[in-house]
Design an enzyme around this catalytic site. Sequence first.
Site, PDB file in Angstrom:
ATOM      1  N   ARG A 143     -11.692   1.962  -8.962  1.00  0.00           N
ATOM      2  CA  ARG A 143     -10.774   3.058  -9.325  1.00  0.00           C
ATOM      3  C   ARG A 143     -11.043   3.536 -10.758  1.00  0.00           C
ATOM      4  O   ARG A 143     -11.686   2.837 -11.543  1.00  0.00           O
ATOM      5  CB  ARG A 143      -9.328   2.566  -9.210  1.00  0.00           C
ATOM      6  N   ASP A 182       0.832  -1.210   0.000  1.00  0.00           N
ATOM      7  CA  ASP A 182       0.000   0.000   0.000  1.00  0.00           C
ATOM      8  C   ASP A 182       0.866   1.259   0.000  1.00  0.00           C
ATOM      9  O   ASP A 182       1.963   1.264   0.561  1.00  0.00           O
ATOM     10  CB  ASP A 182      -0.918  -0.023   1.235  1.00  0.00           C
ATOM     11  N   GLY A 183       0.343   2.313  -0.619  1.00  0.00           N
ATOM     12  CA  GLY A 183       1.008   3.615  -0.551  1.00  0.00           C
ATOM     13  C   GLY A 183       1.575   4.116  -1.866  1.00  0.00           C
ATOM     14  O   GLY A 183       2.204   5.175  -1.908  1.00  0.00           O
ATOM     15  N   LEU A 240      11.594 -20.346  -4.564  1.00  0.00           N
ATOM     16  CA  LEU A 240      10.531 -19.459  -4.047  1.00  0.00           C
ATOM     17  C   LEU A 240       9.245 -19.603  -4.869  1.00  0.00           C
ATOM     18  O   LEU A 240       9.281 -19.543  -6.098  1.00  0.00           O
ATOM     19  CB  LEU A 240      10.997 -17.999  -4.115  1.00  0.00           C
ATOM     20  N   TRP A 265     -11.569  -2.472  -8.688  1.00  0.00           N
ATOM     21  CA  TRP A 265     -12.325  -2.101  -9.895  1.00  0.00           C
ATOM     22  C   TRP A 265     -13.036  -0.765  -9.720  1.00  0.00           C
ATOM     23  O   TRP A 265     -13.500  -0.175 -10.693  1.00  0.00           O
ATOM     24  CB  TRP A 265     -13.357  -3.186 -10.242  1.00  0.00           C
ATOM     25  N   THR A 295     -10.478  -7.307  -5.621  1.00  0.00           N
ATOM     26  CA  THR A 295     -11.798  -7.240  -6.264  1.00  0.00           C
ATOM     27  C   THR A 295     -12.422  -5.851  -6.058  1.00  0.00           C
ATOM     28  O   THR A 295     -13.309  -5.453  -6.810  1.00  0.00           O
ATOM     29  CB  THR A 295     -12.747  -8.325  -5.682  1.00  0.00           C
ATOM     30  N   ARG A 340      -5.364  -2.510   8.405  1.00  0.00           N
ATOM     31  CA  ARG A 340      -6.541  -3.332   8.120  1.00  0.00           C
ATOM     32  C   ARG A 340      -6.154  -4.389   7.090  1.00  0.00           C
ATOM     33  O   ARG A 340      -5.087  -4.315   6.473  1.00  0.00           O
ATOM     34  CB  ARG A 340      -7.695  -2.462   7.608  1.00  0.00           C
ATOM     35  N   LEU A 341      -7.062  -5.362   6.903  1.00  0.00           N
ATOM     36  CA  LEU A 341      -6.730  -6.489   6.023  1.00  0.00           C
ATOM     37  C   LEU A 341      -7.253  -6.311   4.597  1.00  0.00           C
ATOM     38  O   LEU A 341      -6.812  -7.011   3.685  1.00  0.00           O
ATOM     39  CB  LEU A 341      -7.282  -7.800   6.602  1.00  0.00           C
ATOM     40  N   ARG A 393      -0.029   7.613  -2.784  1.00  0.00           N
ATOM     41  CA  ARG A 393       0.460   8.722  -1.938  1.00  0.00           C
ATOM     42  C   ARG A 393       1.914   9.060  -2.264  1.00  0.00           C
ATOM     43  O   ARG A 393       2.312  10.213  -2.263  1.00  0.00           O
ATOM     44  CB  ARG A 393       0.312   8.362  -0.454  1.00  0.00           C
ATOM     45  N   HIS A 441       2.694   3.361  -8.945  1.00  0.00           N
ATOM     46  CA  HIS A 441       2.547   1.929  -9.209  1.00  0.00           C
ATOM     47  C   HIS A 441       3.791   1.397  -9.938  1.00  0.00           C
ATOM     48  O   HIS A 441       4.255   0.296  -9.664  1.00  0.00           O
ATOM     49  CB  HIS A 441       1.291   1.654 -10.039  1.00  0.00           C
TER      50      HIS A 441
HETATM   51  C1  FPP Z   1      -1.953   0.089  -3.361  1.00  0.00           C
HETATM   52  O1  FPP Z   1      -1.520   1.400  -3.347  1.00  0.00           O
HETATM   53  C2  FPP Z   1      -1.433  -0.577  -4.545  1.00  0.00           C
HETATM   54  C3  FPP Z   1      -2.191  -1.152  -5.510  1.00  0.00           C
HETATM   55  C4  FPP Z   1      -3.653  -1.192  -5.465  1.00  0.00           C
HETATM   56  C5  FPP Z   1      -1.583  -1.729  -6.704  1.00  0.00           C
HETATM   57  C6  FPP Z   1      -0.344  -2.503  -6.445  1.00  0.00           C
HETATM   58  C7  FPP Z   1       0.174  -3.001  -7.701  1.00  0.00           C
HETATM   59  C8  FPP Z   1       1.468  -3.007  -8.063  1.00  0.00           C
HETATM   60  C9  FPP Z   1       2.564  -2.506  -7.230  1.00  0.00           C
HETATM   61  C10 FPP Z   1       1.847  -3.554  -9.395  1.00  0.00           C
HETATM   62  C11 FPP Z   1       1.557  -4.998  -9.526  1.00  0.00           C
HETATM   63  C12 FPP Z   1       2.498  -5.545 -10.484  1.00  0.00           C
HETATM   64  C13 FPP Z   1       2.884  -6.813 -10.582  1.00  0.00           C
HETATM   65  C14 FPP Z   1       4.075  -7.114 -11.367  1.00  0.00           C
HETATM   66  C15 FPP Z   1       2.176  -7.904  -9.933  1.00  0.00           C
HETATM   67  P1  FPP Z   1      -2.597   2.584  -3.462  1.00  0.00           P
HETATM   68  O2  FPP Z   1      -2.700   2.966  -4.896  1.00  0.00           O
HETATM   69  O3  FPP Z   1      -3.868   2.187  -2.806  1.00  0.00           O
HETATM   70  O4  FPP Z   1      -1.856   3.700  -2.663  1.00  0.00           O
HETATM   71  P2  FPP Z   1      -2.534   4.859  -1.788  1.00  0.00           P
HETATM   72  O5  FPP Z   1      -3.170   4.182  -0.600  1.00  0.00           O
HETATM   73  O6  FPP Z   1      -1.359   5.693  -1.400  1.00  0.00           O
HETATM   74  O7  FPP Z   1      -3.501   5.572  -2.662  1.00  0.00           O
END
Ligand code: FPP
Length: 255
Positions: free
Chosen positions: A84, A33-34, A144, A82, A79, A207-208, A37, A50
Amino acid sequence: MSMKVPFFNNTQLEESFHYREDDTPDHVAIIMDGNGRWAEKRDMPRAAGHKEGVSTIVKIVKTAIKSKVKVLTIYAFSTENWKRPKHEIDFILKLPKEFLSIYLPELISQNVRIEAIGDMNNLPFYTREAIQHAINRTRDNDGLQLNFALNYGSRHEILNATKELIRDINNGKVSLDELDEQQFSGYLYTAGVKDPDLLIRTGGEKRLSNFLLWQLAYTEFWFTDVLWPDFSEKEFLHALEKYRERERRYGGILK
Ligand code: FPP
């Protein structure tokens, strides 16, 4: 894509390779997460966060291999994601293909086995195809296990498992009286995979978010305020260290 950084080179392997410590968690799950931000703080579009988040995935997979973690499960798309804006969804769902087009050969040479959990049916073809190709190419690897949680939601998973189970009870494949937790687990996406020992969530929320609700029943949690793109090898190793200090009693008492 600018995320191209060498995954491993021989010198790195020799210098930093160390053997698995007994109390290293077998299975680490991560809520990354993050990203948004991180980007907003820099006046950049959320997509940039991202993209930077993918570079962190590369670092953490590498560190998990070195630390001899057996399974790493990362929450890439839920899930609920979506909800966003479409352009952000499209961007996130293109990242697995970009990541794998760069790193799959190195993941193969590092003996990584790729798996996916979640409902693959509603994902765009290019995402499914890239993931399926990676699963097929790494099927025989026994290093892994890297699980991508994509279009994953735990309630959906449990509900589907229950429906399938009821079908099997009705057609006589499963006995209701003999049904136990282990058998139920076999109906989840994570069938056959040990439950996570450690859950890491970056980005400060505690949170989960509908992640592995059944599987996390006795998991140790590690929350950090660090935003996912800033999460480093050092932070990951620190979380593993903190895990080692925990006493896991599974509801019992220490002898
Ligand atoms: C949460 O941060 C992150 C996501 C919802 C997307 C995570 C996905 C990736 C890092 C890429 C996945 C790629 C592969 C190769 C599997 P947020 O956008 O909710 O951050 P925020 O809370 O700061 O808004």
